[in-house]
Design a protein around this motif. Structure first.
Motif, PDB file in Angstrom:
ATOM      1  N   UNK A   1       8.709-131.015  37.531  1.00 37.89           N
ATOM      2  CA  UNK A   1       9.308-132.333  37.369  1.00 37.89           C
ATOM      3  C   UNK A   1       9.725-132.919  38.712  1.00 37.89           C
ATOM      4  N   UNK A   2      10.272-132.091  39.571  1.00 31.71           N
ATOM      5  CA  UNK A   2      10.672-132.576  40.896  1.00 31.71           C
ATOM      6  C   UNK A   2       9.460-133.000  41.707  1.00 31.71           C
ATOM      7  N   UNK A   3       8.366-132.201  41.636  1.00 31.55           N
ATOM      8  CA  UNK A   3       7.157-132.550  42.371  1.00 31.55           C
ATOM      9  C   UNK A   3       6.574-133.869  41.891  1.00 31.55           C
TER      10      UNK A   3
ATOM     11  N   UNK B   1       8.748-136.720  43.166  1.00 31.48           N
ATOM     12  CA  UNK B   1       8.529-136.982  44.589  1.00 31.48           C
ATOM     13  C   UNK B   1       7.212-137.719  44.804  1.00 31.48           C
ATOM     14  N   UNK B   2       6.164-137.295  44.104  1.00 30.03           N
ATOM     15  CA  UNK B   2       4.856-137.958  44.249  1.00 30.03           C
ATOM     16  C   UNK B   2       4.928-139.409  43.784  1.00 30.03           C
ATOM     17  N   UNK B   3       5.563-139.635  42.660  1.00 31.27           N
ATOM     18  CA  UNK B   3       5.663-140.994  42.118  1.00 31.27           C
ATOM     19  C   UNK B   3       6.477-141.893  43.051  1.00 31.27           C
TER      20      UNK B   3
ATOM     21  N   UNK C   1       4.750-145.442  46.174  1.00 36.48           N
ATOM     22  CA  UNK C   1       5.087-146.841  46.388  1.00 36.48           C
ATOM     23  C   UNK C   1       5.958-147.104  47.596  1.00 36.48           C
ATOM     24  N   UNK C   2       6.162-146.091  48.449  1.00 35.85           N
ATOM     25  CA  UNK C   2       7.032-146.307  49.593  1.00 35.85           C
ATOM     26  C   UNK C   2       6.420-147.234  50.636  1.00 35.85           C
TER      27      UNK C   2
END
Length: 633
Positions: A326-328, A331-333, A337-338
């Protein structure tokens, strides 16, 4: 903090201590020693609880050796989690009154490589049932039933930690008994309760002998660190001397109330024999954090049973994996969009930079103006406020007022000099003038040599804060702006009101030629020259009716209807030109008059409309200019 009570009793008296407990913090609020009446302990306890309003307070009960059976046990070296079962098994064999239903608890006194030494105690179910019944009758829930000597020892050991091999003896003198506890290296190693003589001299001699016998029984080497007698030195002078002679060391009298907080109201109302309350104070102090120092029959030590959960292993493996996944994903999501967010933020920052610079300059200019205007105090408002708030003239007379503005830091200062009939009026004056925007300071009252009623002079300094000046100014500006906006809305809506009416009755230039233009009217119906006598009479009647309408308008205070051409030209000089023109057009439409024979040109109505439209706009602009001048001033 939770309020709790601790109680214990013997044949002659009931002892009760109430305190507010939170962790190791204990504040004693009540402490009494009450003689037991002929009705028994149940009635005495219920009366004491009810009279003090302690119903429903959790109760901790301390019991003595007479209500429990004690033994010293030695067991082979075993882990701590196996000790409860071994102690219970050994207690059934060693204790005379301990059966399978008895409650057994213990306290380890020494742990060696070859075994474990402990003090074990057992109490019968009948004794516990009797204590519970006593609590139910007094309307207090029982939470602990602890051994009394160890409760007093817990109070001393939590405040005096000693790791030496020398012994410390703690003695508590009750009404008929003496409880002796020997501690070594911060642990209790021996507990003994003895019956004492009733006479004072006999008690002192017996106490010295019992101390020697207790040291021999516990295997003491004879080297004592200290002997502590619970109580006040003034009450136990003979006991202290006898114990010093028997032990060969200095005996200390220790007041248990000095180890905890005591309510101020209670400090002068404590009983004489405060040492008898040491077990109760120790029970309250050890209740939440130091229960391991007690022998508690309601909460005995038990083997910790580990419950094996078949889903525990799967949860221990699956939950971390799911959390990592879930953390990975998060972070990817977020990283996806950064880049776009960074670009948008850069663009927004570049766009707003010029606005921010302009706003900062405006703020700086405004702040300078505000700093200057903060010294502009409205002294008339201040004097009006002072006149409406100070005491009446029967109590106070003002002899002088001076005021000055502070142009640097803002605000101002008013100095008020006067006299009052009594000094209390000065306090009343200061309270009436002081608020969040005014600070009042005075030099007190000074008596004047005068024969009138105002014998006390004063000088008060009232400081007007710059913040109040600024807030008052902003409120006035907001009020002016709101008034300006309302005026603009009213003036903008006034010229547009006639536009909603029927054009056929308002603008002569756009009227229907078939009904308004005399040149195109039907001669058979409109031309008076071709009408017969009946037609002439009709025209005369219509003219008379129109004259009556004009007379009625004059009586109402409104100006008479001028000819159509004059109304169009003169509408620029009067504000209600549009309304007057509408009335004239309506009258002309219903009954044509002789003035209709004058046909206006097409340019004249157009000039009239333009004049009617421009005049209110010019008035509104003039009004806005006046309001802006007032705001700037």
């Amino acid at each position: 903090m939770a309020k709790k009570i601790a109680i214990d009793w013997d044949e002659g008296e009931l002892r009760l201590v109430a305190a507010q407990c939170s962790g190791r913090s204990v504040k004693v609020t009540d402490a009494v020693v009450i003689p037991i009446t002929e009705a028994g302990i149940q009635s005495t306890l219920k009366t004491a609880i009810t009279s003090r309003g302690l119903q429903e307070a959790p109760a901790l009960v301390a019991i003595g050796r007479g209500q429990a059976e004690l033994r010293e046990l030695q067991l082979p070296p075993v882990p701590d989690d196996e000790l409860p079962e071994m102690v219970r098994f050994q207690a059934i064999r060693s204790f005379a009154s301990a059966g399978e239903n008895a409650t057994v608890d213990y306290l380890v006194t020494n742990r060696k490589d070859d075994g474990v030494e402990m003090i074990a105690a057992a109490v019968t179910p009948a004794s516990l049932k009797e204590i519970h019944a006593l609590g139910e009758q007094a309307d207090v829930p029982i939470e602990r039933v602890a051994l009394r000597p160890l409760s007093a020892a817990a109070l001393y050991l939590t405040h005096h930690s000693s790791k030496t091999t020398q012994d410390t003896v703690l003695i508590d003198l009750l009404s008929d008994d003496a409880e002796i506890v020997v501690a070594r290296e911060g642990r209790v190693i021996f507990v003994r309760t003895v019956r004492m003589p009733t006479t004072v001299a006999g008690r002192a001699r017996a106490l010295g002998g019992e101390l020697k016998r207790s040291l021999v029984a516990c295997g003491s080497t004879g080297s004592l660190e200290s002997v502590v007698l619970w109580g006040k030195e003034s009450v136990h002078i003979d006991d202290l001397q006898m114990l010093a002679d028997a032990s060969g060391v200095k005996v200390q009298a220790l007041d248990p109330f000095t180890l905890v907080d005591v309510d101020r109201k209670l400090q002068n109302e404590l009983p004489e024999h405060v040492g008898r309350l040491a077990p109760l104070i120790g029970l309250l102090a050890a209740d939440e954090n130091d229960g391991n120092l007690l022998i508690d029959f309601l909460n005995p030590r038990k083997k910790v049973e580990e419950v094996v959960n078949p889903y525990r292993k799967a949860a221990l493996i699956g939950i971390p994996i799911a959390a990592v996944a879930l953390i990975a994903f998060a972070i990817y999501f977020q990283l996806r969009g950064l880049d776009q967010q960074i670009a948008d933020l850069k663009s927004s920052n570049a766009t707003m930079k010029s606005d921010v610079d302009t706003a900062n300059k405006s703020v700086q200019r405004t702040e300078k103006i505000d700093a200057y205007l903060d010294g502009d105090v409205n002294w008339l408002n201040e004097l009006r406020r002072m006149a409406t708030t100070i005491p009446a003239s029967e109590e106070l007379i003002v002899r002088g007022i001076s005021a000055s503005s502070n142009t640097r830091s803002g605000g101002g200062v008013i100095t008020l000099e006067g006299a009052v009939t009594e000094p209390a009026v000065i306090d009343k004056l200061e309270q009436s003038l002081r608020d969040e925007n005014h600070r009042v300071a005075g030099d007190g009252a000074s008596e004047k040599p005068t024969n009138d009623a105002y014998r006390w002079g004063f000088v008060e300094t009232i400081t007007v804060t710059p913040e109040s000046i600024r807030n008052e100014r902003y409120e006035a500006i907001a009020t002016l702006l709101a008034s300006e906006k309302a005026s603009q809305t009213t003036e903008e809506s006034a010229p547009n009101a006639p536009a909603t009416e029927d054009p056929a009755t308002e603008d002569p230039a756009t009227e229907d030629p078939a009904t308004e233009d005399p040149a195109t009217e039907d001669p058979a119906t409109e031309d008076p020259a071709t009408e017969g006598p009946a037609g002439g009479e009709e025209v005369a009647a219509e003219e008379a009716t129109e004259a009556d309408d004009d007379t009625a308008d004059d009586n109402d205070g409104s100006p008479p209807d001028p000819p159509e051409t004059e109304a169009a030209v003169g509408s620029t000089d009067q504000a209600p030109a549009t309304e007057m023109e509408s009335d004239t057009d309506k009258s002309d439409t219903d009954k044509p008059s002789e003035s209709e024979s004058i046909e206006p040109t097409e340019s004249e109505p157009k000039s009239d409309d333009e004049t009617e439209t421009d005049q209110p706009a010019e008035d509104a602009e003039e009004l806005v200019g006046q309001l802006n001048s007032e705001v700037q001033s």
